[in-house]
Scaffold this active site. Sequence first.
Site, mmCIF file in Angstrom:
data_model
loop_
_atom_site.group_PDB
_atom_site.id
_atom_site.type_symbol
_atom_site.label_atom_id
_atom_site.label_comp_id
_atom_site.label_asym_id
_atom_site.label_seq_id
_atom_site.Cartn_x
_atom_site.Cartn_y
_atom_site.Cartn_z
ATOM 1 N N HIS A 153 0.659 -1.213 -0.104
ATOM 2 C CA HIS A 153 -0.142 0.049 -0.108
ATOM 3 C C HIS A 153 0.766 1.239 -0.014
ATOM 4 O O HIS A 153 0.634 2.054 -0.862
ATOM 5 C CB HIS A 153 -0.923 -0.103 1.283
ATOM 6 C CG HIS A 153 -1.824 1.322 1.450
ATOM 7 N ND1 HIS A 153 -2.983 1.174 1.280
ATOM 8 C CD2 HIS A 153 -1.352 2.294 1.858
ATOM 9 C CE1 HIS A 153 -3.441 2.541 1.603
ATOM 10 N NE2 HIS A 153 -2.476 3.337 1.808
ATOM 11 N N HIS A 168 1.510 4.048 -3.429
ATOM 12 C CA HIS A 168 1.430 5.588 -3.123
ATOM 13 C C HIS A 168 2.527 6.250 -4.057
ATOM 14 O O HIS A 168 2.387 7.486 -4.670
ATOM 15 C CB HIS A 168 1.612 6.152 -1.624
ATOM 16 C CG HIS A 168 0.333 6.183 -1.071
ATOM 17 N ND1 HIS A 168 -0.865 6.650 -1.411
ATOM 18 C CD2 HIS A 168 0.098 5.534 0.269
ATOM 19 C CE1 HIS A 168 -1.911 6.471 -0.650
ATOM 20 N NE2 HIS A 168 -1.202 5.684 0.614
ATOM 21 N N TYR A 219 -4.457 14.273 -2.959
ATOM 22 C CA TYR A 219 -4.937 13.353 -1.705
ATOM 23 C C TYR A 219 -5.841 14.331 -0.988
ATOM 24 O O TYR A 219 -5.624 14.659 0.160
ATOM 25 C CB TYR A 219 -3.484 13.120 -0.857
ATOM 26 C CG TYR A 219 -3.551 11.917 0.002
ATOM 27 C CD1 TYR A 219 -3.776 10.760 -0.332
ATOM 28 C CD2 TYR A 219 -3.371 12.028 1.453
ATOM 29 C CE1 TYR A 219 -3.789 9.651 0.462
ATOM 30 C CE2 TYR A 219 -3.721 11.233 2.458
ATOM 31 C CZ TYR A 219 -3.643 10.058 1.673
ATOM 32 O OH TYR A 219 -3.726 8.943 2.653
ATOM 33 N N GLU A 246 -6.062 6.626 -2.116
ATOM 34 C CA GLU A 246 -6.175 5.432 -1.050
ATOM 35 C C GLU A 246 -6.394 4.233 -1.619
ATOM 36 O O GLU A 246 -6.000 3.054 -1.499
ATOM 37 C CB GLU A 246 -7.028 5.828 -0.009
ATOM 38 C CG GLU A 246 -6.207 6.894 1.109
ATOM 39 C CD GLU A 246 -5.348 5.953 1.701
ATOM 40 O OE1 GLU A 246 -5.523 4.694 1.979
ATOM 41 O OE2 GLU A 246 -4.149 6.320 1.608
ATOM 42 N N ASP A 277 -9.408 13.702 7.977
ATOM 43 C CA ASP A 277 -8.765 12.765 6.990
ATOM 44 C C ASP A 277 -8.867 13.076 5.646
ATOM 45 O O ASP A 277 -9.239 12.468 4.535
ATOM 46 C CB ASP A 277 -9.489 11.510 7.282
ATOM 47 C CG ASP A 277 -8.809 10.296 6.527
ATOM 48 O OD1 ASP A 277 -7.678 10.309 6.246
ATOM 49 O OD2 ASP A 277 -9.662 9.278 6.214
#
Lengths: 346, 83
Positions: free
Chosen positions: A164, A168, A179, A188, A261
Site C-alpha cells: 500500500h 502511493h 490526496y 487511497e 482525514d
Amino acid sequence: MTPSFCTIVPPHLLEHLAASENPSVAAAARRTLLADATARTARTRPRPDAPAPGAEAPAEPRRTIHDARNRTALPGAKVRDEGEEPVADATVNRAYTGLGATFALFRDAFGRDSMDGAGLPLIASVHYDEKYGNAFWNGEQMVFGDGDGEIFLDFTLPVDVIGHELAHGFTQYTANLEYFSQSGALNESVSDVFGSLVKQYALGQSADQADWLIGAGLFHPDVQGAALRSMKAPGTAYDDDVLGKDPQPAHMDDYVRTGQDNGGVHINSGIPNHAFYLAATELGGNAWERAGRIWYDVLTGGTLTPDTRFTEFAAATVRAARARYGDAAEIQAVTKAWAAVGVPTD
Amino acid sequence: MRIRVRRTGGFAGIERSAEVEADGPGWEALAAAVLAGDGAAGRGVPDGFAYEITIDGRTVRCADPHLTEAQRTLVSRVLREGA
C-alpha cells in the site's frame, strides 16, 4: 531472476501469533507462515510478461532499509542493502521482503521496473519514532512505526501494508491523484488495490481465495477486528469498543462528507475498493491478471487528471477494459461492478 | 491551561483525541514553543497523521512528518497522559 520473497519472520513471533486466541491474528500468522512455502513455489511460476529468451535481463529491485532507531530523522542508519543477507532484526527483514514482493508484482504482472517505471530505488525506514502506530509515504520513501502496542502491532507485519505504501509512490509517478476528497479516496483505493494484489501474488491466491483485507494481523490481539479495511465487505473489518466500528461505505448512497482525514480519503476509498473486488471476483482467476491490469492501465494511461472523481475514474476503467480486451467479459464485469456501488460509468 | 490534541488521518483513518489540564513551567514552555511554531507545518503526506492542537482556545494545525520538536513532544505527551 526470481521474486525475492525470502521471508525472515522470527518463528517464535509467528508461532505465538498463530496460537493467539484472536482468530484473525492467528489466521494472519498462519498465512505468513504459509507464505514462506508458497513464495518459494511462486518463484518457479512463469511470468506473463517475462521477456523472450535473449531479451534484456529482467529488472531487479534496488532496496535499502534504514533504522530510524525510534527517532524521527529520516532516513536513519542504513541496516540492509540490496543483496545483503538477512539481519537479526525481523522488522528490517520484513520490510526488505515486502519491498521485494511489491517490486515483483509490478514487474511480473505489468512489466514495470519499480514505481516510476525507471528503476526507482526502494527505500524504507523502520522503527520510526516511539510507539508510532502508523506508516506513511513521504513522497520519497516508506516509513514504518512499531505500533503503539495497544491497538497496533508493527506496521511491517502485513505485506499488503508495505505494498500500500509503495503504491502511493506508483500513483505519485503516474496519475498523481490529489490526496483530498474523491481523488484522494481514489489514491487511497489504488494503494489498497495494489497492496492487496501484492499479497495475493505473493501467496499465489486467486480472487476467490484471497481475503481482500487490508492490514490483517496489524491489530493487537485485544482489538475486536480482522483488519483495518475489507474490500470484500467495506464497513465490516472491525467493531471494537475502543476503536468503534469500521466506517467505510460500499455504495455512493453512503458516501461520507467530512472535513477530517483529507475529506475522508480512508473512509470513501471503500466504494472504489469494493468496485475492484466485484470486478475481480466476477472475472475470476488471478485478480492481478485482468482486473489488476485494467486498473494499472488506467493509472498509467495518461487520461486522469489529479482531481479525478469517482465517475471519471469508473469511465476510464471501462475505456481501458475495451482498449485491452475488446467488447468482452472484462468490460461487462467492470461496468457491472461500478453500477453495483452506485457509480455511473457513462 | 487546557490543551487538547486531535489526531486524524493515518493509515487506519481512525481519529483520536485527548485533553489535559496542564500546569507547571514544563507545560508553559512547551505550549509557548508550539504556538510560536504555528504556520511552520508543510503539507501532509499520504497516510500521514494530521494534528489539531488547541491551547486555551487557540488552535495550531500540523501534519506528519513536518512537526517541530515542540509539537511532537506535546502531541505525544497529551495523547499519552490525557483523557
